[in-house]
Each structure stands twice: as structure tokens, then as C-alpha cells.
Motif scaffolding. Structure first.
Motif, PDB file in Angstrom:
ATOM      1  N   PRO A   1      39.973  13.137  21.083  1.00 23.22           N
ATOM      2  CA  PRO A   1      39.051  13.849  21.969  1.00 23.22           C
ATOM      3  C   PRO A   1      38.843  13.162  23.312  1.00 23.22           C
ATOM      4  CG  PRO A   1      37.848  12.727  20.224  1.00 23.22           C
ATOM      5  CD  PRO A   1      39.302  12.621  19.881  1.00 23.22           C
TER       6      PRO A   1
ATOM      7  N   ARG B   1      42.637  19.994  28.447  1.00 26.28           N
ATOM      8  CA  ARG B   1      41.949  18.714  28.228  1.00 26.28           C
ATOM      9  C   ARG B   1      41.805  17.934  29.533  1.00 26.28           C
ATOM     10  NH1 ARG B   1      43.060  15.533  24.301  1.00 26.28           N
ATOM     11  NH2 ARG B   1      43.146  13.493  25.303  1.00 26.28           N
TER      12      ARG B   1
ATOM     13  N   GLN C   1      29.350  12.377  24.141  1.00 25.89           N
ATOM     14  CA  GLN C   1      29.813  13.736  23.913  1.00 25.89           C
ATOM     15  C   GLN C   1      31.324  13.731  23.781  1.00 25.89           C
ATOM     16  OE1 GLN C   1      27.342  15.445  27.428  1.00 25.89           O
ATOM     17  NE2 GLN C   1      27.776  17.206  26.109  1.00 25.89           N
TER      18      GLN C   1
ATOM     19  N   TRP D   1      34.977  16.297  23.351  1.00 23.85           N
ATOM     20  CA  TRP D   1      35.622  17.601  23.436  1.00 23.85           C
ATOM     21  C   TRP D   1      37.011  17.487  22.838  1.00 23.85           C
ATOM     22  CZ3 TRP D   1      32.585  15.477  27.191  1.00 23.85           C
ATOM     23  CH2 TRP D   1      31.480  16.234  27.623  1.00 23.85           C
TER      24      TRP D   1
ATOM     25  N   LYS E   1      39.284  19.586  31.851  1.00 23.79           N
ATOM     26  CA  LYS E   1      37.925  19.232  31.456  1.00 23.79           C
ATOM     27  C   LYS E   1      37.505  17.905  32.071  1.00 23.79           C
ATOM     28  CE  LYS E   1      34.006  19.579  29.361  1.00 23.79           C
ATOM     29  NZ  LYS E   1      33.039  20.643  29.730  1.00 23.79           N
TER      30      LYS E   1
END
Length: 325
Positions: free
Chosen positions: A267, A133, A277, A279, A136
Motif C-alpha cells: 500500500p 497508485r 492511512q 491505500w 494518488k
């Protein structure tokens, strides 16, 4: 210093080693946990039997000097990190030490110096640097998905935990002689370190630390401001006696922002003019395993670890500056 396989020993096989770290030494490739130590021998024996570790000790020096132990993980409270690091370094073995790295920046500098003198690596358990995470988030920043970074804001507050309500049996995490300070040193260190990884070193920091609730002597509220070497500004707020639990970081740029928590599983969110967006990432079963794998790769000549004594010391320096140590 290169190994075919890294044989680890643990000093202080307490709660943090049960799931977060201990089993990962067995599961990582080219890695093995061969010995554990705890001052109470029966507890060390129990841990060794439950985790299928061949050796156990109640004496740290015996583990450090065991010829079958290649590297040592120090999982004790910060108050003993410097002493054990110096001993492991003197034995010529790589050191992996729990976070925060020590009780102060001064202690961190001595640890770094000891390992540099001995020519051994020093790693620190800021394991978020290797988790997907946070990698990212690093990718989004490197791709300039939010443009030029302007500032970062971190907010963490939580209810006072039950284990700090009794002044006669306080946990070590709120006793400065063991922890260096209160929960700010234990928890905020994770956030400040991951910001160091994402945005680069902090070069200027200041703040205010106080105790408002009087449950213990250490600080229970901290506010800080800082400037990164890149020119990015930052502000942080930490309170450990509030009415609810909040954990939120925002990195704001010229074209968008990234929102994420330090400790939660919510997220990673990217917001730009094009929309939003998200993730989602599953928490690793053993949260330290990705970082342990990078250490093993470093020690076997197959990779690099990005959580070192030098980077860990920077986080202690920032905390010391903020609380005016």
C-alpha cells in the motif's frame, strides 16, 4: 497531428509486449494494433497470430513505411532506440519508445531533436506516471498532506538473479552496449522518472557507481544524491547483488511522510501526527494500458500524456550524472 483512431505498429514484439503493453493497444478506446515486427519472421508471425494482429514483418523499415500504421511503438533494447526513433520521425509518425529512453542523455537529445524537426510527438514508456497508485501519491503531495516536502529517500536492493550467473550468456540488461549500463539503468530509471513526475525535475545529481560482485562488467551498485529544482533533496541506493529484495521510497515533509514502493503492490502509506492511512491498488492487467490511453487521448485531441521525450531525457541525464558518464 490528430487522429480519429490510432493504428499502432510494434518494432520488437518480445517479452515486454506479451502482457505489459501489446494487448493494451487493442483494449484502449480509439486504438488498434495493426502490425508487428521482429527480426525473426517466424516469431513475428507467431506473435501476430496469437494476438490477432493482421500484419507482421521481419523488416523494421517495411513496418515504419506501412501506410496503415499511424504510430510506432519501439520495444527493442535501448541500443537501437535512437536509430528507430529517427526513422519513424522521418516518416512523419508519432513515436512511443521503451524505457530507458536511450543509452545516454546525448542519444536522448538527438531523439528529441529528430521528433521536433519532424513535428511528431515522442512518448516514453514510463507508465507509472499514469497508474492510479502513483496518481494518488501526486494528489497527496498536491494537497500538501505532508506539508512542505523536504527530502526523498529511495532504497532498492535485490539478490543477484540466476540469469547473470553465467558470463557466457548474460542478458542484454547488463550489457552496456545494449542497455547503456547495468540494472541501474533498467530499474532505477523507473524510480527516478516517477520522482521527476511527483517532485519536479532534478537539477543537480552526483554519485558513485561500482562493480562489487564481478558477475558482469556493468555497475552492480550505485549510490546517488540529487537536488530538485524545487529545493527538495534526494538520496538513492541501488544494489543488485545483496542478500534480499528491498524496494522502498519515502517522501518526507514538514508535517508527515509518504511511503511506497516502485515495483511492489504494497500500500501507499501516509503518516502524519494524526496517524497512519493506507491505500491499496490492484495492479492493472496490462501495466502500460493507462499510459497508452493517455497517448491515444493526446493523439486524438482528447487529453494529454505526461511521459514525453523531454521528461524521459531528463531521467537519462540524471542517471548519466550519477554514474559519472
Amino acid at each position: 497531428m490528430k487522429f480519429e483512431k490510432v493504428r499502432w505498429g510494434i518494432i520488437g514484439c518480445g517479452d515486454v509486449t506479451e502482457v505489459k503493453s501489446g494487448p493494451a493497444f487493442q483494449k484502449a478506446e480509439k486504438s488498434e494494433l495493426v502490425a508487428v515486427m521482429r527480426r525473426t519472421g517466424e516469431l513475428a508471425k507467431d506473435y501476430a497470430e496469437r494476438h490477432h494482429v493482421p500484419k507482421w514483418y521481419d523488416d523494421a523499415d517495411a513496418l515504419i513505411n506501412d501506410s496503415e500504421v499511424d504510430a510506432v511503438y519501439i520495444a527493442t533494447p535501448p541500443g537501437s532506440h535512437k536509430e528507430y526513433t529517427q526513422k519513424v520521425a522521418a516518416a512523419g509518425k508519432p513515436v512511443y519508445v521503451e524505457k530507458p529512453m536511450a543509452r545516454s542523455w546525448e542519444e536522448c537529445k538527438e531523439m528529441v531533436a529528430a521528433c521536433e524537426k519532424a513535428g511528431v510527438p515522442l512518448y516514453v514508456a514510463y507508465y507509472r506516471r499514469a497508474q492510479p497508485r502513483f496518481l494518488k501519491i501526486k494528489e497527496l503531495l498536491d494537497e500538501q498532506r505532508i506539508g512542505d516536502v523536504r527530502f526523498v529517500s529511495s532504497t532498492q536492493y535485490q539478490k543477484a538473479r540466476e540469469n547473470v550467473q553465467d558470463s557466457q550468456s548474460l542478458p542484454w540488461r547488463v550489457q552496456p552496449q545494449f542497455a547503456g549500463g547495468g540494472l541501474f539503468f533498467d530499474l532505477a530509471s523507473h524510480t527516478l522518472d516517477i520522482l521527476d513526475y511527483l517532485l519536479g525535475p532534478i537539477k543537480e545529481a552526483k554519485g558513485i557507481a561500482s562493480n562489487q560482485a564481478g558477475l558482469y562488467e556493468a555497475e552492480d551498485i550505485v549510490t546517488g544524491t540529487y537536488r530538485f529544482d524545487s529545493g527538495v533533496h534526494g538520496v538513492g541506493k541501488w544494489c543488485f547483488t545483496a542478500f534480499e529484495d528491498v524496494d522502498l521510497n519515502e517522501i518526507v515533509g514538514s508535517k508527515g511522510k509518504i511511503t511506497f514502493s516502485t515495483f511492489g503492490d504494497d500500500p501507499v502509506v501516509l503518516t502524519t501526527a494524526d496517524g497512519r492511512q493506507e491505500w491499496n491498488f490492484e495492479r492493472p492487467q496490462h501495466v502500460q494500458q493507462p499510459l497508452i490511453e493517455t497517448m491515444v487521448a493526446d493523439l486524438t485531441g482528447n487529453g494529454h500524456c505526461y511521459s514525453t521525450g523531454v521528461s524521459g531525457a531528463r531521467t537519462n541525464w540524471v542517471m548519466d550524472e550519477i554514474v559519472n558518464k
